[in-house]
Write a protein that holds these residues in place. Structure first.
Motif, PDB file in Angstrom:
ATOM      1  N   HIS A  79       0.829  -1.204   0.000  1.00  0.00           N
ATOM      2  CA  HIS A  79       0.000   0.000   0.000  1.00  0.00           C
ATOM      3  C   HIS A  79       0.867   1.260   0.000  1.00  0.00           C
ATOM      4  O   HIS A  79       0.617   2.201  -0.774  1.00  0.00           O
ATOM      5  CB  HIS A  79      -0.926  -0.007   1.229  1.00  0.00           C
ATOM      6  N   ALA A  80       1.904   1.242   0.839  1.00  0.00           N
ATOM      7  CA  ALA A  80       2.793   2.406   0.946  1.00  0.00           C
ATOM      8  C   ALA A  80       3.477   2.719  -0.384  1.00  0.00           C
ATOM      9  O   ALA A  80       3.712   3.876  -0.722  1.00  0.00           O
ATOM     10  CB  ALA A  80       3.849   2.166   2.020  1.00  0.00           C
ATOM     11  N   LEU A  81       3.780   1.676  -1.151  1.00  0.00           N
ATOM     12  CA  LEU A  81       4.523   1.868  -2.400  1.00  0.00           C
ATOM     13  C   LEU A  81       3.636   1.777  -3.641  1.00  0.00           C
ATOM     14  O   LEU A  81       4.134   1.713  -4.762  1.00  0.00           O
ATOM     15  CB  LEU A  81       5.663   0.847  -2.492  1.00  0.00           C
ATOM     16  N   SER A  82       2.315   1.789  -3.457  1.00  0.00           N
ATOM     17  CA  SER A  82       1.434   1.556  -4.617  1.00  0.00           C
ATOM     18  C   SER A  82       1.571   2.637  -5.686  1.00  0.00           C
ATOM     19  O   SER A  82       1.586   2.329  -6.882  1.00  0.00           O
ATOM     20  CB  SER A  82      -0.023   1.400  -4.191  1.00  0.00           C
ATOM     21  N   ALA A  83       1.712   3.884  -5.281  1.00  0.00           N
ATOM     22  CA  ALA A  83       1.850   4.956  -6.273  1.00  0.00           C
ATOM     23  C   ALA A  83       3.153   4.789  -7.048  1.00  0.00           C
ATOM     24  O   ALA A  83       3.196   4.933  -8.275  1.00  0.00           O
ATOM     25  CB  ALA A  83       1.806   6.315  -5.596  1.00  0.00           C
ATOM     26  N   LEU A  84       4.215   4.451  -6.330  1.00  0.00           N
ATOM     27  CA  LEU A  84       5.510   4.219  -6.982  1.00  0.00           C
ATOM     28  C   LEU A  84       5.439   3.026  -7.914  1.00  0.00           C
ATOM     29  O   LEU A  84       6.064   3.009  -8.979  1.00  0.00           O
ATOM     30  CB  LEU A  84       6.601   3.976  -5.944  1.00  0.00           C
ATOM     31  N   SER A  85       4.674   2.030  -7.494  1.00  0.00           N
ATOM     32  CA  SER A  85       4.530   0.851  -8.331  1.00  0.00           C
ATOM     33  C   SER A  85       3.833   1.216  -9.635  1.00  0.00           C
ATOM     34  O   SER A  85       4.270   0.821 -10.715  1.00  0.00           O
ATOM     35  CB  SER A  85       3.746  -0.241  -7.601  1.00  0.00           C
ATOM     36  N   ARG A  86       2.771   2.012  -9.523  1.00  0.00           N
ATOM     37  CA  ARG A  86       2.058   2.412 -10.742  1.00  0.00           C
ATOM     38  C   ARG A  86       2.966   3.236 -11.642  1.00  0.00           C
ATOM     39  O   ARG A  86       2.973   3.058 -12.862  1.00  0.00           O
ATOM     40  CB  ARG A  86       0.785   3.195 -10.386  1.00  0.00           C
ATOM     41  N   LEU A  87       3.751   4.101 -11.042  1.00  0.00           N
ATOM     42  CA  LEU A  87       4.693   4.925 -11.809  1.00  0.00           C
ATOM     43  C   LEU A  87       5.661   4.043 -12.587  1.00  0.00           C
ATOM     44  O   LEU A  87       5.876   4.232 -13.789  1.00  0.00           O
ATOM     45  CB  LEU A  87       5.477   5.842 -10.869  1.00  0.00           C
ATOM     46  N   HIS A  88       6.244   3.059 -11.900  1.00  0.00           N
ATOM     47  CA  HIS A  88       7.231   2.194 -12.550  1.00  0.00           C
ATOM     48  C   HIS A  88       6.577   1.273 -13.558  1.00  0.00           C
ATOM     49  O   HIS A  88       7.176   0.917 -14.573  1.00  0.00           O
ATOM     50  CB  HIS A  88       8.004   1.379 -11.508  1.00  0.00           C
ATOM     51  N   ALA A  89       5.321   0.915 -13.306  1.00  0.00           N
ATOM     52  CA  ALA A  89       4.611   0.000 -14.213  1.00  0.00           C
ATOM     53  C   ALA A  89       4.165   0.708 -15.484  1.00  0.00           C
ATOM     54  O   ALA A  89       4.360   0.202 -16.588  1.00  0.00           O
ATOM     55  CB  ALA A  89       3.387  -0.576 -13.516  1.00  0.00           C
ATOM     56  N   ASP A  95      12.268  -2.968 -16.294  1.00  0.00           N
ATOM     57  CA  ASP A  95      12.216  -4.420 -16.141  1.00  0.00           C
ATOM     58  C   ASP A  95      12.520  -4.786 -14.687  1.00  0.00           C
ATOM     59  O   ASP A  95      13.496  -4.300 -14.113  1.00  0.00           O
ATOM     60  CB  ASP A  95      13.235  -5.085 -17.063  1.00  0.00           C
ATOM     61  N   PRO A  96      11.687  -5.612 -14.073  1.00  0.00           N
ATOM     62  CA  PRO A  96      11.860  -5.939 -12.653  1.00  0.00           C
ATOM     63  C   PRO A  96      13.246  -6.469 -12.284  1.00  0.00           C
ATOM     64  O   PRO A  96      13.689  -6.254 -11.155  1.00  0.00           O
ATOM     65  CB  PRO A  96      10.789  -7.006 -12.411  1.00  0.00           C
ATOM     66  N   ALA A  97      13.915  -7.128 -13.204  1.00  0.00           N
ATOM     67  CA  ALA A  97      15.245  -7.660 -12.877  1.00  0.00           C
ATOM     68  C   ALA A  97      16.225  -6.542 -12.488  1.00  0.00           C
ATOM     69  O   ALA A  97      17.145  -6.750 -11.699  1.00  0.00           O
ATOM     70  CB  ALA A  97      15.805  -8.457 -14.048  1.00  0.00           C
ATOM     71  N   SER A  98      15.990  -5.363 -13.040  1.00  0.00           N
ATOM     72  CA  SER A  98      16.884  -4.235 -12.730  1.00  0.00           C
ATOM     73  C   SER A  98      16.850  -3.851 -11.265  1.00  0.00           C
ATOM     74  O   SER A  98      17.854  -3.387 -10.715  1.00  0.00           O
ATOM     75  CB  SER A  98      16.494  -3.005 -13.553  1.00  0.00           C
ATOM     76  N   SER A 135       9.085  -6.508  -4.525  1.00  0.00           N
ATOM     77  CA  SER A 135       7.779  -7.145  -4.726  1.00  0.00           C
ATOM     78  C   SER A 135       6.663  -6.109  -4.752  1.00  0.00           C
ATOM     79  O   SER A 135       5.785  -6.143  -5.622  1.00  0.00           O
ATOM     80  CB  SER A 135       7.520  -8.054  -3.527  1.00  0.00           C
ATOM     81  N   ALA A 136       6.691  -5.211  -3.793  1.00  0.00           N
ATOM     82  CA  ALA A 136       5.671  -4.162  -3.720  1.00  0.00           C
ATOM     83  C   ALA A 136       5.770  -3.263  -4.947  1.00  0.00           C
ATOM     84  O   ALA A 136       4.756  -2.872  -5.532  1.00  0.00           O
ATOM     85  CB  ALA A 136       5.837  -3.343  -2.445  1.00  0.00           C
ATOM     86  N   LEU A 137       6.986  -2.981  -5.356  1.00  0.00           N
ATOM     87  CA  LEU A 137       7.214  -2.084  -6.496  1.00  0.00           C
ATOM     88  C   LEU A 137       6.692  -2.672  -7.807  1.00  0.00           C
ATOM     89  O   LEU A 137       6.279  -1.935  -8.695  1.00  0.00           O
ATOM     90  CB  LEU A 137       8.713  -1.821  -6.603  1.00  0.00           C
ATOM     91  N   VAL A 138       6.721  -3.981  -7.938  1.00  0.00           N
ATOM     92  CA  VAL A 138       6.224  -4.579  -9.185  1.00  0.00           C
ATOM     93  C   VAL A 138       4.793  -5.078  -9.055  1.00  0.00           C
ATOM     94  O   VAL A 138       4.237  -5.633 -10.006  1.00  0.00           O
ATOM     95  CB  VAL A 138       7.148  -5.710  -9.718  1.00  0.00           C
ATOM     96  N   SER A 139       4.170  -4.829  -7.911  1.00  0.00           N
ATOM     97  CA  SER A 139       2.831  -5.383  -7.676  1.00  0.00           C
ATOM     98  C   SER A 139       1.769  -4.847  -8.641  1.00  0.00           C
ATOM     99  O   SER A 139       0.782  -5.518  -8.904  1.00  0.00           O
ATOM    100  CB  SER A 139       2.385  -5.123  -6.230  1.00  0.00           C
ATOM    101  N   GLU A 140       1.987  -3.660  -9.197  1.00  0.00           N
ATOM    102  CA  GLU A 140       0.994  -3.109 -10.124  1.00  0.00           C
ATOM    103  C   GLU A 140       1.363  -3.341 -11.583  1.00  0.00           C
ATOM    104  O   GLU A 140       0.712  -2.812 -12.490  1.00  0.00           O
ATOM    105  CB  GLU A 140       0.862  -1.592  -9.897  1.00  0.00           C
ATOM    106  N   TYR A 141       2.425  -4.116 -11.819  1.00  0.00           N
ATOM    107  CA  TYR A 141       2.923  -4.255 -13.185  1.00  0.00           C
ATOM    108  C   TYR A 141       1.943  -4.888 -14.155  1.00  0.00           C
ATOM    109  O   TYR A 141       1.893  -4.552 -15.329  1.00  0.00           O
ATOM    110  CB  TYR A 141       4.258  -5.029 -13.193  1.00  0.00           C
ATOM    111  N   ARG A 142       1.237  -5.895 -13.722  1.00  0.00           N
ATOM    112  CA  ARG A 142       0.214  -6.494 -14.590  1.00  0.00           C
ATOM    113  C   ARG A 142      -0.688  -7.387 -13.750  1.00  0.00           C
ATOM    114  O   ARG A 142      -0.353  -7.713 -12.621  1.00  0.00           O
ATOM    115  CB  ARG A 142       0.851  -7.307 -15.707  1.00  0.00           C
TER     116      ARG A 142
END
Lengths: 142, 147
Positions: A79-89, A95-98, A135-142
């Motif tokens: 939840h705390a990182l959801s906005a950042l996740s959407r930004l990165h997604a 690419d998550p490996a980075s 994990s949180a950062l890529v949670s909104e990826y798809r």
């Protein structure tokens, strides 16, 4: 893989020790990532990546702020990182490996600067913490 | 695989010259088993691995760690032919030991953190970059004979 009480205690204690210098270390981690894993530079073609670049320092500070937020919100990372996740997604599309590569370089940076603190237990807890952040950062990826 | 410049080779060789292989070996393998506990799957016969301190103090862990890093050290003289150097060990890790090559990457990265702890300021981003090439190339060579 959930963060145990010990993991949280170790990460928080280290973060307290880093104080206002988190940005120094995340900037160094970025420099290390660019040198060791040159493909990661492809995401930063718009920045000056030369040694000492103020743009890299500014980006390092952004990463530092996000990680410090994560340390504050260990119970609620997605939840705390959801906005950042959407930004990165949606916009940055990194690419998550980075993130793993940057995470590793951050561990190396902290090991280099805090060798006395960098016990196997702290290394394990930090590694787990960073996996949770990623994990949180890529949670909104798809 | 990765191409080592003359500078990479000089960096790798000179740093390795200052490494205490016995200590670093125990540290590296120990930390692998602590940080990534599933890697303990290969070491059921090693006795007490029940806690970080048990693992780091375990004499079999130290001995095996020394063996692994001694082998790595030997390869430093053959950076242009790591595949050839590790051919037999690759077959062994595949056919007899059944080790997922992913573990070689994990060990390599743990070694890099151990070098950072020991060498501190000397372990600059440039030095790390040469060592990342090294551990990547070793992992690749060790998995080259898998089938």
């Amino acid at each position: 893989m959930a963060l145990s009480a010990e993991d949280r205690a170790l990460v928080r204690a280290l973060w307290k020790k880093l104080g206002s210098n988190v940005g120094v270390y995340t900037t160094e981690a970025l420099e290390r990532t660019f040198l060791a894993f040159p493909a990661t530079k492809t995401y930063f073609s718009h920045l000056d990546l030369s040694p000492g670049s103020s743009q890299v320092r500014a980006h390092g500070q952004k990463v530092a702020d996000a990680l410090s937020l994560a340390v504050e919100r260990l119970d609620d990372l997605p939840h705390a990182l959801s906005a950042l996740s959407r930004l990165h997604a949606c916009q940055l599309r990194v690419d998550p490996a980075s993130f793993q590569l940057l995470g590793h370089c951050l561990l190396v940076t902290l090991a280099r600067h805090y060798p006395g603190d960098f016990s196997p237990a702290l290394q394990a807890s930090l590694d787990k913490f960073l996996s949770h952040v990623i994990s949180a950062l890529v949670s909104e990826y798809r | 695989m990765g191409h080592f410049t003359e500078e990479d080779k000089a960096t790798i060789t000179s740093l390795w010259g200052k490494v205490n292989v016995e200590d670093a070996g125990g540290e590296t393998l120990g930390r692998l088993l602590v940080v990534y506990p599933w890697t303990q799957r290969f070491f059921d016969s090693f006795g007490n691995l029940s806690s970080a301190s048990a693992i780091m103090g375990n004499p079999k862990v130290k001995a095996h760690g020394k063996k692994v890093l001694t082998s790595l050290g030997g390869a430093i003289k053959h950076l242009d032919d790591l595949k050839g150097t590790f051919a037999q060990l690759s077959e062994l890790h595949c056919d007899k030991l059944h080790v997922d090559p992913e573990n070689f990457k994990l060990l390599g990265n743990v070694l890099v953190t151990v070098l950072a702890i020991h060498f501190g300021k000397e372990f600059t981003p440039e030095v790390q970059a040469s060592w990342q090439k090294m551990v990547t190339a070793v992992a690749s060579a060790l998995s080259s004979r898998y089938h």
